[in-house]
Design a protein around this motif. Structure first.
Motif, PDB file in Angstrom:
ATOM      1  N   ARG A  16      52.732  29.124 133.020  1.00 49.42           N
ATOM      2  CA  ARG A  16      52.430  28.888 131.604  1.00 49.42           C
ATOM      3  C   ARG A  16      51.952  27.451 131.379  1.00 49.42           C
ATOM      4  N   GLU A  17      52.555  26.507 132.084  1.00 48.56           N
ATOM      5  CA  GLU A  17      52.122  25.110 131.962  1.00 48.56           C
ATOM      6  C   GLU A  17      50.678  24.941 132.434  1.00 48.56           C
ATOM      7  N   ARG A  18      50.341  25.605 133.553  1.00 45.38           N
ATOM      8  CA  ARG A  18      48.969  25.510 134.060  1.00 45.38           C
ATOM      9  C   ARG A  18      47.983  26.147 133.087  1.00 45.38           C
ATOM     10  N   LEU A  19      48.356  27.304 132.528  1.00 50.84           N
ATOM     11  CA  LEU A  19      47.471  27.959 131.569  1.00 50.84           C
ATOM     12  C   LEU A  19      47.312  27.119 130.304  1.00 50.84           C
ATOM     13  N   ARG A  20      48.396  26.481 129.857  1.00 51.93           N
ATOM     14  CA  ARG A  20      48.312  25.630 128.679  1.00 51.93           C
ATOM     15  C   ARG A  20      47.385  24.428 128.956  1.00 51.93           C
ATOM     16  N   THR A  21      47.568  23.833 130.139  1.00 52.44           N
ATOM     17  CA  THR A  21      46.693  22.711 130.502  1.00 52.44           C
ATOM     18  C   THR A  21      45.242  23.152 130.594  1.00 52.44           C
ATOM     19  N   LEU A  22      45.019  24.331 131.191  1.00 50.75           N
ATOM     20  CA  LEU A  22      43.659  24.848 131.298  1.00 50.75           C
ATOM     21  C   LEU A  22      43.071  25.133 129.924  1.00 50.75           C
ATOM     22  N   GLY A  23      43.901  25.584 128.986  1.00 50.37           N
ATOM     23  CA  GLY A  23      43.424  25.827 127.632  1.00 50.37           C
ATOM     24  C   GLY A  23      42.974  24.545 126.943  1.00 50.37           C
ATOM     25  N   PHE A  24      43.749  23.470 127.134  1.00 48.04           N
ATOM     26  CA  PHE A  24      43.345  22.187 126.552  1.00 48.04           C
ATOM     27  C   PHE A  24      42.073  21.643 127.210  1.00 48.04           C
ATOM     28  N   LEU A  25      41.897  21.913 128.495  1.00 51.15           N
ATOM     29  CA  LEU A  25      40.723  21.420 129.212  1.00 51.15           C
ATOM     30  C   LEU A  25      39.502  22.312 129.031  1.00 51.15           C
ATOM     31  N   SER A  26      39.684  23.515 128.513  1.00 50.41           N
ATOM     32  CA  SER A  26      38.589  24.481 128.469  1.00 50.41           C
ATOM     33  C   SER A  26      37.363  23.990 127.696  1.00 50.41           C
ATOM     34  N   PRO A  27      37.494  23.289 126.546  1.00 44.91           N
ATOM     35  CA  PRO A  27      36.264  22.804 125.892  1.00 44.91           C
ATOM     36  C   PRO A  27      35.460  21.873 126.782  1.00 44.91           C
ATOM     37  N   TRP A  28      36.149  20.966 127.485  1.00 47.55           N
ATOM     38  CA  TRP A  28      35.430  20.064 128.377  1.00 47.55           C
ATOM     39  C   TRP A  28      34.856  20.824 129.561  1.00 47.55           C
ATOM     40  N   LEU A  29      35.607  21.782 130.115  1.00 47.22           N
ATOM     41  CA  LEU A  29      35.104  22.533 131.260  1.00 47.22           C
ATOM     42  C   LEU A  29      33.872  23.347 130.890  1.00 47.22           C
ATOM     43  N   VAL A  30      33.892  23.963 129.712  1.00 54.32           N
ATOM     44  CA  VAL A  30      32.725  24.738 129.278  1.00 54.32           C
ATOM     45  C   VAL A  30      31.523  23.821 129.068  1.00 54.32           C
ATOM     46  N   GLY A  31      31.742  22.686 128.388  1.00 59.06           N
ATOM     47  CA  GLY A  31      30.642  21.746 128.170  1.00 59.06           C
ATOM     48  C   GLY A  31      30.099  21.193 129.473  1.00 59.06           C
ATOM     49  N   PHE A  32      30.984  20.837 130.400  1.00 56.79           N
ATOM     50  CA  PHE A  32      30.549  20.304 131.689  1.00 56.79           C
ATOM     51  C   PHE A  32      29.739  21.334 132.464  1.00 56.79           C
ATOM     52  N   THR A  33      30.197  22.582 132.446  1.00 54.15           N
ATOM     53  CA  THR A  33      29.507  23.629 133.195  1.00 54.15           C
ATOM     54  C   THR A  33      28.147  23.953 132.592  1.00 54.15           C
ATOM     55  N   VAL A  34      28.095  24.065 131.269  1.00 53.36           N
ATOM     56  CA  VAL A  34      26.866  24.496 130.608  1.00 53.36           C
ATOM     57  C   VAL A  34      25.825  23.374 130.571  1.00 53.36           C
ATOM     58  N   PHE A  35      26.270  22.145 130.274  1.00 52.34           N
ATOM     59  CA  PHE A  35      25.326  21.059 130.030  1.00 52.34           C
ATOM     60  C   PHE A  35      25.146  20.114 131.210  1.00 52.34           C
ATOM     61  N   PHE A  36      25.940  20.254 132.265  1.00 49.91           N
ATOM     62  CA  PHE A  36      25.760  19.396 133.437  1.00 49.91           C
ATOM     63  C   PHE A  36      25.732  20.197 134.736  1.00 49.91           C
TER      64      PHE A  36
END
Length: 317
Positions: A16-36
């Motif tokens: 659950r901690e990993r999923l919560r951390t991944l949820g907080f990081l998801s906007p940056w991960l999506v932006g990094f993947t799509v735009f870089f």
């Protein structure tokens, strides 16, 4: 036994901690993947392809790389102009911005007026600022040459002279120095006053106070200005293109093809060459090669500067 019983609960909690951390990081991960991430992978892919943006891409191996690095006549001038601007423009902008920041912080009255006056040019749109600057420096009708001529100074041709075109772009960048001035002002005002007082008690003059008190305190800000300046100047495009086009006297209209670099390719930069190859000549493969070369140079210079910054900070500690 209790530890074994609680093991599944601990694993669920960690998950659950990993999923919560991944949820907080998801906007940056999506932006990094799509735009870089995806654009970088696509650029590498198309650098090995012949692709004119109409037909399907076909694999050509290293042909695009050999063409850019060995056969393209404008690659050398464009790379030289870009690196020249990186070295000269970034250095002068940092020195000039720091000097203006020191000047404004030491003014006793009218600080708000001078701060606003120096910052306002930075707010001008790049195209509008370039148009105004080209008009002011026009060798035939510009007021700058008239003023210099009235006091007996032989004025250059500025944007119409290959030897003065790049220095004219540097002057344009120094005119809009307000962003660095504000950053340096904030850093200078953050230096503890007690350190200046202690230096004065030790008999330090203005130079020694700057050398041993001010400079160590603002070194991280100076490195930040240098790194961001290098990254921005490696992407230098709009001002050089607009200045060269206006100085050439060729009208810009619908359907017109802009050949950058006037005069004599002295203002041609690598980003301009990328655009010309990719969107005017539809040579996407060669444009991707140029983009990757520019990216590699920018990463190498930035990495070197960041390592230098780490060395300076560790030495201060």
């Amino acid at each position: 036994m209790a530890t074994l019983t609680n093991a599944p609960a601990l694993r669920r909690k960690a998950r659950r901690e990993r999923l919560r951390t991944l949820g907080f990081l998801s906007p940056w991960l999506v932006g990094f993947t799509v735009f870089f991430g995806y654009p970088l992978i696509a650029t590498v892919y198309f650098s090995f392809m012949h692709y004119n943006q109409i037909e399907a891409p076909t694999f050509v191996g290293l042909r695009n790389w050999r063409y850019v690095l060995e056969q393209m006549p404008l690659f050398g001038p464009a790379l030289w102009n870009t690196l020249w601007l990186v070295v000269v423009m970034v250095a002068l902008r940092v020195i000039f911005g720091l000097g203006i920041g020191l000047l404004v912080t030491r003014i006793k009255s009218g600080v708000g007026f001078f701060r606003t006056a120096f910052y306002l040019p930075y707010l001008a749109p790049p195209v509008a600022a370039t148009v105004a600057f080209v008009f002011l420096l026009n060798p035939g009708t510009g007021p700058v040459n008239d003023i210099l001529g009235s006091i007996g100074i032989h004025a250059p041709n500025w944007f119409n002279d290959p030897a003065w075109a790049k220095p004219s772009l540097v002057l344009l960048s120094l005119w809009g120095i307000g962003d660095l001035m504000v950053i340096f002002m904030a850093a200078l005002l953050d230096v503890p006053r007690e350190q200046y007082e202690a230096a004065e008690l030790d008999g330090a003059g203005a130079f020694h106070k700057f050398r041993y008190v001010t400079w160590p305190s603002i070194t991280p800000i100076v490195m930040f200005a240098v790194v961001t300046g290098v990254v921005q100047t490696m992407q230098y495009y709009t001002q050089a293109l607009v200045a060269g086009k206006l100085a050439s006297g060729v009208s810009i209209g619908p359907g017109s093809v802009i050949q950058p670099g006037y005069p004599d390719h002295s203002t041609l930069t690598v980003p301009q060459l990328v655009y010309s190859l990719g969107f005017q000549n539809f040579n996407t493969g060669a444009a991707c090669v140029l983009s990757l070369v520019l990216f590699a140079i920018a990463m190498a210079v930035t990495t070197l500067l960041m390592r230098k910054r780490a060395g300076l900070l560790s030495a201060e500690d």
